[in-house]
Scaffold this motif. Structure first.
Motif, PDB file in Angstrom:
ATOM      1  N   ASP A  45     -57.211  27.705   5.532  1.00  0.00           N
ATOM      2  CA  ASP A  45     -57.304  29.161   5.525  1.00  0.00           C
ATOM      3  C   ASP A  45     -57.243  29.703   6.956  1.00  0.00           C
ATOM      4  OD1 ASP A  45     -58.259  31.465   3.435  1.00  0.00           O
ATOM      5  OD2 ASP A  45     -59.139  31.836   5.398  1.00  0.00           O
ATOM      6  N   THR A  46     -57.956  29.047   7.860  1.00  0.00           N
ATOM      7  CA  THR A  46     -57.934  29.443   9.267  1.00  0.00           C
ATOM      8  C   THR A  46     -56.540  29.269   9.858  1.00  0.00           C
ATOM      9  OG1 THR A  46     -60.274  28.959   9.631  1.00  0.00           O
ATOM     10  CG2 THR A  46     -58.840  28.863  11.554  1.00  0.00           C
ATOM     11  N   LEU A  47     -55.877  28.183   9.493  1.00  0.00           N
ATOM     12  CA  LEU A  47     -54.515  27.952   9.966  1.00  0.00           C
ATOM     13  C   LEU A  47     -53.595  29.102   9.569  1.00  0.00           C
ATOM     14  CD1 LEU A  47     -52.261  26.134  11.160  1.00  0.00           C
ATOM     15  CD2 LEU A  47     -52.103  25.050   8.894  1.00  0.00           C
ATOM     16  N   GLY A  48     -53.684  29.531   8.316  1.00  0.00           N
ATOM     17  CA  GLY A  48     -52.847  30.629   7.861  1.00  0.00           C
ATOM     18  C   GLY A  48     -53.174  31.934   8.552  1.00  0.00           C
ATOM     19  N   ALA A  49     -54.470  32.216   8.684  1.00  0.00           N
ATOM     20  CA  ALA A  49     -54.886  33.457   9.347  1.00  0.00           C
ATOM     21  C   ALA A  49     -54.485  33.446  10.817  1.00  0.00           C
ATOM     22  CB  ALA A  49     -56.400  33.636   9.209  1.00  0.00           C
ATOM     23  N   GLY A  50     -54.656  32.316  11.476  1.00  0.00           N
ATOM     24  CA  GLY A  50     -54.281  32.214  12.881  1.00  0.00           C
ATOM     25  C   GLY A  50     -52.788  32.364  13.092  1.00  0.00           C
ATOM     26  N   SER A  51     -51.999  31.774  12.208  1.00  0.00           N
ATOM     27  CA  SER A  51     -50.545  31.890  12.320  1.00  0.00           C
ATOM     28  C   SER A  51     -50.103  33.342  12.221  1.00  0.00           C
ATOM     29  CB  SER A  51     -49.867  31.058  11.219  1.00  0.00           C
ATOM     30  OG  SER A  51     -50.137  29.690  11.369  1.00  0.00           O
ATOM     31  N   MET A  52     -50.711  34.074  11.303  1.00  0.00           N
ATOM     32  CA  MET A  52     -50.357  35.487  11.157  1.00  0.00           C
ATOM     33  C   MET A  52     -50.772  36.286  12.382  1.00  0.00           C
ATOM     34  SD  MET A  52     -48.927  37.831   9.397  1.00  0.00           S
ATOM     35  CE  MET A  52     -48.864  37.848   7.596  1.00  0.00           C
ATOM     36  N   MET A  53     -51.929  35.995  12.957  1.00  0.00           N
ATOM     37  CA  MET A  53     -52.356  36.714  14.149  1.00  0.00           C
ATOM     38  C   MET A  53     -51.411  36.461  15.324  1.00  0.00           C
ATOM     39  SD  MET A  53     -56.522  36.781  14.257  1.00  0.00           S
ATOM     40  CE  MET A  53     -56.527  38.285  15.243  1.00  0.00           C
ATOM     41  N   ILE A  54     -50.923  35.233  15.441  1.00  0.00           N
ATOM     42  CA  ILE A  54     -49.964  34.936  16.507  1.00  0.00           C
ATOM     43  C   ILE A  54     -48.673  35.718  16.287  1.00  0.00           C
ATOM     44  CG2 ILE A  54     -48.517  33.148  17.519  1.00  0.00           C
ATOM     45  CD1 ILE A  54     -50.770  31.154  16.971  1.00  0.00           C
ATOM     46  N   GLU A  55     -48.190  35.729  15.058  1.00  0.00           N
ATOM     47  CA  GLU A  55     -46.961  36.459  14.769  1.00  0.00           C
ATOM     48  C   GLU A  55     -47.115  37.949  15.072  1.00  0.00           C
ATOM     49  OE1 GLU A  55     -45.273  35.717  10.932  1.00  0.00           O
ATOM     50  OE2 GLU A  55     -45.563  33.543  11.093  1.00  0.00           O
ATOM     51  N   LYS A  56     -48.262  38.500  14.725  1.00  0.00           N
ATOM     52  CA  LYS A  56     -48.498  39.913  15.004  1.00  0.00           C
ATOM     53  C   LYS A  56     -48.574  40.177  16.511  1.00  0.00           C
ATOM     54  CE  LYS A  56     -50.709  41.346  10.691  1.00  0.00           C
ATOM     55  NZ  LYS A  56     -49.805  42.501  10.482  1.00  0.00           N
ATOM     56  N   ALA A  57     -49.177  39.252  17.248  1.00  0.00           N
ATOM     57  CA  ALA A  57     -49.277  39.415  18.694  1.00  0.00           C
ATOM     58  C   ALA A  57     -47.898  39.354  19.347  1.00  0.00           C
ATOM     59  CB  ALA A  57     -50.195  38.340  19.278  1.00  0.00           C
ATOM     60  N   VAL A  58     -47.076  38.396  18.915  1.00  0.00           N
ATOM     61  CA  VAL A  58     -45.729  38.265  19.470  1.00  0.00           C
ATOM     62  C   VAL A  58     -44.893  39.506  19.158  1.00  0.00           C
ATOM     63  CG1 VAL A  58     -43.569  36.965  19.319  1.00  0.00           C
ATOM     64  CG2 VAL A  58     -45.756  35.748  19.455  1.00  0.00           C
ATOM     65  N   ALA A  59     -44.993  39.986  17.925  1.00  0.00           N
ATOM     66  CA  ALA A  59     -44.233  41.184  17.541  1.00  0.00           C
ATOM     67  C   ALA A  59     -44.667  42.398  18.361  1.00  0.00           C
ATOM     68  CB  ALA A  59     -44.410  41.450  16.049  1.00  0.00           C
ATOM     69  N   TYR A  60     -45.979  42.544  18.540  1.00  0.00           N
ATOM     70  CA  TYR A  60     -46.490  43.678  19.315  1.00  0.00           C
ATOM     71  C   TYR A  60     -46.039  43.582  20.770  1.00  0.00           C
ATOM     72  CZ  TYR A  60     -49.792  47.117  21.169  1.00  0.00           C
ATOM     73  OH  TYR A  60     -50.343  48.209  21.787  1.00  0.00           O
ATOM     74  N   ALA A  61     -46.078  42.357  21.315  1.00  0.00           N
ATOM     75  CA  ALA A  61     -45.674  42.171  22.704  1.00  0.00           C
ATOM     76  C   ALA A  61     -44.194  42.496  22.911  1.00  0.00           C
ATOM     77  CB  ALA A  61     -45.956  40.738  23.152  1.00  0.00           C
ATOM     78  N   GLY A  62     -43.414  42.387  21.851  1.00  0.00           N
ATOM     79  CA  GLY A  62     -41.996  42.706  21.946  1.00  0.00           C
ATOM     80  C   GLY A  62     -41.681  44.176  21.765  1.00  0.00           C
ATOM     81  N   GLU A  63     -42.701  44.964  21.422  1.00  0.00           N
ATOM     82  CA  GLU A  63     -42.486  46.391  21.193  1.00  0.00           C
ATOM     83  C   GLU A  63     -43.232  47.270  22.198  1.00  0.00           C
ATOM     84  OE1 GLU A  63     -43.907  46.960  17.256  1.00  0.00           O
ATOM     85  OE2 GLU A  63     -42.278  45.833  16.301  1.00  0.00           O
ATOM     86  N   ARG A  64     -44.429  46.893  22.539  1.00  0.00           N
ATOM     87  CA  ARG A  64     -45.275  47.699  23.414  1.00  0.00           C
ATOM     88  C   ARG A  64     -44.741  47.694  24.847  1.00  0.00           C
ATOM     89  NH1 ARG A  64     -48.370  51.977  24.464  1.00  0.00           N
ATOM     90  NH2 ARG A  64     -50.175  51.512  25.792  1.00  0.00           N
ATOM     91  N   LYS A  65     -44.617  48.864  25.432  1.00  0.00           N
ATOM     92  CA  LYS A  65     -44.089  48.969  26.784  1.00  0.00           C
ATOM     93  C   LYS A  65     -45.170  49.416  27.773  1.00  0.00           C
ATOM     94  CE  LYS A  65     -39.236  49.882  25.686  1.00  0.00           C
ATOM     95  NZ  LYS A  65     -38.084  50.807  25.875  1.00  0.00           N
ATOM     96  N   GLN A  66     -45.106  48.825  28.944  1.00  0.00           N
ATOM     97  CA  GLN A  66     -45.943  49.212  30.083  1.00  0.00           C
ATOM     98  C   GLN A  66     -45.064  49.155  31.334  1.00  0.00           C
ATOM     99  OE1 GLN A  66     -49.141  50.151  30.630  1.00  0.00           O
ATOM    100  NE2 GLN A  66     -49.785  50.162  28.496  1.00  0.00           N
TER     101      GLN A  66
END
Length: 365
Positions: free
Chosen positions: A230-251
């Protein structure tokens, strides 16, 4: 020789993933959490239609007779979509208990119901898996149980509950038994329920046709592997969300994913979490075919997933910056689910101590 999933297992996981993408979107999870509901009925029904509740029920009792590795693949997807539905207790630990230690009459009465999804089973074994707290523990006298069981899994609305007493005996208690009181516990994870069970001379049926101690150990091993998955699945999704956000958020006119520090954070999360996958798969494999290694590998998988999961949850939130702490992003559902997985059925510190004791490195408790 190929060390990986079979085509059937890949298809199973993709089927579960596709179903949960449809029935367990974040908006649905949020509604269940905000309303403090015990589950989302349509999610459970969708899983019933796929045969998930009967995965570990023997074919003779209407189940599918599948392996713990198969169940781990499902648990990973449930964590990925923070699905608010019972599984670890009712779909894994309870069938193992009844099939392993129940009488023929008990098996025929309950296993077909669990397999069909017409009944839900809770499990109260935390005092044996996590250590007893003051005032907690179940005493058995004849066919009666008294005491308190904390952190019962899937027990909030269960039709039956599998209970471990202080001596390690296993008992089957009906959900409507006289003298049984259920108190919902406050938990950081609102996608799942934890329950305190209070027993006042409650009538129970002993599960005594097999070695109850060995069956209890297998229940705990299986539960730990499921929590790690369960942790593996939750962690994988959090990584995917972080990568996606990092590809969109601008600074400073650039996406933050182009900054070396953010790249390193995302890469480190992936490199830490991915080894957990093979360890969890092996722990589930050992449970199925190498019983002498099952308890040790379950402890290793639970301990490693608990530590790595916490790192991933924290780092993925940091990648999101201040937005990571808002309900709009919903990251907290995965963050808190990982936090509960870490503590249920033994913290990383406890399971590592058990693993050391199994190998003769420290004295057993």
């Amino acid at each position: 020789m190929e060390f990986g999933l079979s085509e059937d297992q890949k298809l199973l996981q993709e089927s579960i993933r596709g179903t949960l993408e449809r029935v367990s979107p974040l908006d649905r999870v949020r509604k269940v959490a905000e309303a403090r509901e015990t589950e989302a009925p349509e999610i459970r029904q969708a899983l019933v239609e796929l045969g998930v509740p009967g995965m570990l029920v023997p074919e003779a009792q209407g189940g599918m007779g599948m392996t713990l590795l198969d169940a781990a693949l499902v648990s990973e997807m449930l964590g990925r979509f923070v699905a608010p539905t019972p599984f670890i207790g009712t779909g894994v630990m309870a069938p193992i208990a009844i099939a392993g230690a129940g009488s023929k009459a008990q098996q025929e009465a309950w296993l077909p119901k669990l397999a069909s999804g017409s009944a839900v089973a809770g499990v109260a074994v935390s005092e044996k898996a996590s250590g007893s707290r003051d005032g907690a523990g179940i005493a058995a006298s004849g066919e009666k149980l008294s005491g308190r069981a904390l952190f019962a899994i899937d027990a909030a609305a269960a039709d039956i509950i599998i209970v471990a007493d202080k001596a390690g005996g296993l008992h089957l208690v009906k959900g409507d038994a006289k003298g049984l009181t259920r108190v919902r516990l406050t938990s950081i994870d609102l996608t799942r329920t934890l329950t305190e069970l209070q027993f006042d001379n409650v009538e129970a049926e002993a599960l005594s046709s097999g070695d109850a101690g060995a069956v209890l150990s297998r229940m705990i091993d299986a539960g730990r592997v499921m929590l790690a998955a369960d942790t593996l699945g939750a962690g994988s999704m959090m990584i995917e969300k972080a990568v996606a956000y990092a590809g969109e958020r601008k600074q400073f006119g650039r996406v933050i994913g182009s900054f070396q520090a953010v790249k390193h954070m995302c890469a480190e999360m992936a490199s830490e979490l991915e080894p957990c996958r093979s360890l969890i798969w092996y722990a589930a494999h050992a449970f199925d075919v190498i019983p002498d290694e099952a308890s040790l590998m379950a402890a290793h998988a639970k301990g490693m997933a608990g530590e790595v999961g916490r790192f991933v949850a924290r780092t993925a939130t940091e990648v999101h910056g201040g937005m990571g702490f808002t309900d709009l992003m919903g990251l907290h559902y995965w963050f808190k689910r990982i936090g509960l997985d870490r503590q249920l059925l033994g913290s990383p510190e406890r399971v590592r101590h058990e693993a050391a004791a199994m190998q003769g490195w420290v004295a057993a408790d």
